[in-house]
Every structure is written in structure tokens, then in C-alpha cells.
Design an enzyme around this catalytic site. Sequence first.
Site, PDB file in Angstrom:
ATOM      1  N   ARG A  15      -5.652  17.294  48.002  1.00 21.49           N
ATOM      2  CA  ARG A  15      -6.601  16.412  47.335  1.00 21.49           C
ATOM      3  C   ARG A  15      -7.813  16.246  48.246  1.00 21.49           C
ATOM      4  NH1 ARG A  15      -2.669  11.560  45.340  1.00 21.49           N
ATOM      5  NH2 ARG A  15      -1.355  12.251  47.044  1.00 21.49           N
ATOM      6  N   PRO A  39      -3.704   6.882  37.029  1.00 17.90           N
ATOM      7  CA  PRO A  39      -3.974   5.452  37.121  1.00 17.90           C
ATOM      8  C   PRO A  39      -3.231   4.820  38.291  1.00 17.90           C
ATOM      9  CG  PRO A  39      -3.458   6.087  34.872  1.00 17.90           C
ATOM     10  CD  PRO A  39      -3.153   7.274  35.732  1.00 17.90           C
ATOM     11  N   GLU A  40      -3.889   3.898  38.979  1.00 16.75           N
ATOM     12  CA  GLU A  40      -3.270   3.186  40.094  1.00 16.75           C
ATOM     13  C   GLU A  40      -2.996   1.752  39.666  1.00 16.75           C
ATOM     14  OE1 GLU A  40      -5.296   3.957  43.842  1.00 16.75           O
ATOM     15  OE2 GLU A  40      -6.041   5.863  43.098  1.00 16.75           O
ATOM     16  N   ARG A  74      -1.915  15.192  28.475  1.00 20.19           N
ATOM     17  CA  ARG A  74      -1.304  16.195  29.350  1.00 20.19           C
ATOM     18  C   ARG A  74       0.222  16.143  29.360  1.00 20.19           C
ATOM     19  NH1 ARG A  74      -5.681  14.896  34.188  1.00 20.19           N
ATOM     20  NH2 ARG A  74      -7.503  15.707  33.089  1.00 20.19           N
ATOM     21  N   HIS A  90      -3.513  13.154  20.411  1.00 16.98           N
ATOM     22  CA  HIS A  90      -2.402  13.371  21.331  1.00 16.98           C
ATOM     23  C   HIS A  90      -1.356  12.248  21.252  1.00 16.98           C
ATOM     24  CE1 HIS A  90      -4.637  16.706  23.033  1.00 16.98           C
ATOM     25  NE2 HIS A  90      -5.673  15.924  23.202  1.00 16.98           N
ATOM     26  N   LYS A 111       2.837   1.476  39.846  1.00 15.68           N
ATOM     27  CA  LYS A 111       2.244   2.209  38.725  1.00 15.68           C
ATOM     28  C   LYS A 111       3.156   2.262  37.502  1.00 15.68           C
ATOM     29  CE  LYS A 111       0.062   5.165  42.206  1.00 15.68           C
ATOM     30  NZ  LYS A 111      -0.100   6.551  42.720  1.00 15.68           N
ATOM     31  N   ARG A 160       6.864   4.769  60.796  1.00 10.18           N
ATOM     32  CA  ARG A 160       6.703   6.003  60.040  1.00 10.18           C
ATOM     33  C   ARG A 160       6.127   7.132  60.894  1.00 10.18           C
ATOM     34  NH1 ARG A 160       7.732   5.654  54.424  1.00 10.18           N
ATOM     35  NH2 ARG A 160       9.361   4.062  54.420  1.00 10.18           N
TER      36      ARG A 160
END
Length: 308
Positions: free
Chosen positions: A291, A2-3, A135, A115, A58, A181
Site C-alpha cells: 500500500r 471503510p475504517e 466487489r 449490486h 470495522k 510487538r
Amino acid sequence: MPELPEVEVVRRGLERWVAGRTVASAEVLHPRAVRRNAGDLAGQLKGRTLRSAERRGKYLWLPLADGPGASAAPGSPEDEPRYEPGDEPGDALLAHLGMSGQLLVADPLSPIERHLRVRLGFTDGGLELRFVDQRTFGHLLVAPMDPRPARPVPEPIAHIAPDPLEEAFDDAEFAVALRLRRTGIKRALLDQSLISGVGNIYADEALWRARLHWARPTETLTRPKIAELLAAVREVMGEALEQGGTSFDSLYVNVNGESGYFDRSLAVYGRRDEPCRRCGTPIRREAFMNRSSYSCPRCQPRPKNARP
């Protein structure tokens, strides 16, 4: 995982259904859910009042008071605690949802989820709070607050940068740090010490809106282009919030177990070989940090000086 929009949807639900209530009992059903907690979570929470629901990026946290009416104004009912502005708690219940964590409100007599890892009951006997995590990558812990920043946050996440929806986020400071950066723009967007809350999905969506390839070197971005990118990040997150977040499966739900539907509005993420919603060119998928990155070859051409 989730973001920011998905976590903010959960925070709003917690604010509505849990804030201001006092914990009567806490039951830990799986040790991994509290693996980072120091001490007995149940003992640390019993008799404590969850003052509000807060978020940065998050992460979620529920500031703790000592009990019902602990910060109540003189003459106010004990079962309706009122907290004065700036009266910060000493610690908080910090939650990270990981890849599959869910914070759900449920009738104490309703069937137990397969769960279920932690459950909190309240003194008013109403809906209980359940932490469900298939998980077991998520976790809960009671952590002290770090009072140093202008907006206190739990100490374990003091290193996390403000997110783009916070008042504490400084656009000019971000622009300077971003250019220094010297990395690819998407890698920088995923760096939670630079800007929090942005993950793989919303990075791809914002970059598409700003017409930037994910490997564009950060040092080549002008201040106006960075401002355009930040506007795109805020825009896509705001639209996702209105639609309850992005849910690709049953793991991403609000506190009532309902899924969001922003996935229907995604422009590039997960749309490999489908036509770009702007120019019709087939969307491409490229490998990125174990990813995937999705972009439009025409709207977001890969730069010759691309950075991984």
C-alpha cells in the site's frame, strides 16, 4: 476499505432506522454475500427482531431476539419491544462491509441497486434494509454470541481487540502490548488483534498529528508518546465522525446513501507533493505493505532504526 468512523456512521443509521423492527422476509440475491453463513440466512432471520446496532472496529452486528415483543416488559405493546439491560441475545446478524459493502435503508418500491446482494423486509411495511456490494468482498452471517468477554461479541470476531472509542479499551494494557510487538508503529496500528478499527487512512493521519514516522520501532516509544498517539487516533476519528467519515468515491456512504466529507480535512493521506499543513514541506509517499504511507519529511523524520 471503510475504517471505524465510516462503519460507526452506518451503525448510527441502523440504530435509528432498523433497531427494534421484526424481519418479515429476507432475500439472498448473490451467494457470495452469505458465503460464511451456516444454513439458510432467510430462514434464520424471518420472524426475528433486530434488537439494536452494535460495532467493534470495522464490524457491525444486530443482536437478534425471537420476534416482536420477545423481551417486552409486562403490559407493554407487542409492537414496541423493550429490552432489559444485560439481556444479551444468543445470536446476531454480523456484517462486514469489506471494500465496497453498503447497508442502505430504502423504500421497498424504489429501484433496485445494480449490486444488491441481500434485502430484508419488515413486518411494519416501512423502509427495508439492503446490502449492496459491488466487489462482493463483504458478507453477512448469523453468528452465536461469545458471552465470555465483559462485552459479548459475535464469536467470529472474538479475537478482535476493543477499538479506541470503546470503554473496554485499556490504554495501559495497550501500551505494554505495543512495546512488546517490536515492529513498526503503523504495522502495529493496523493489527486488529492489538487495536481494532484503525486502517491505512487514520493511521497516517494520527501518526502525522503525533509527529511519528510509520516505521518508528514500537519498543522505542515511551508511555507519554503512546498516550499522545492514542489521543491523536481518537481525535482524528472523532473529527471524521462529525463529518460523516471519509469518502473518496461513491462506495463509502451512510444508510441513506450520503457520502462523508472528511477527505477535505486530511492532513497527509493522499496528498503526495502537496505542502504539509503544519510546516509547508511537500508530503512524501512511501511504499508500505503493498500500500502507501504518507508523511511529512520534516515533521516525521524517518528513524535510523526504522522497522518495515
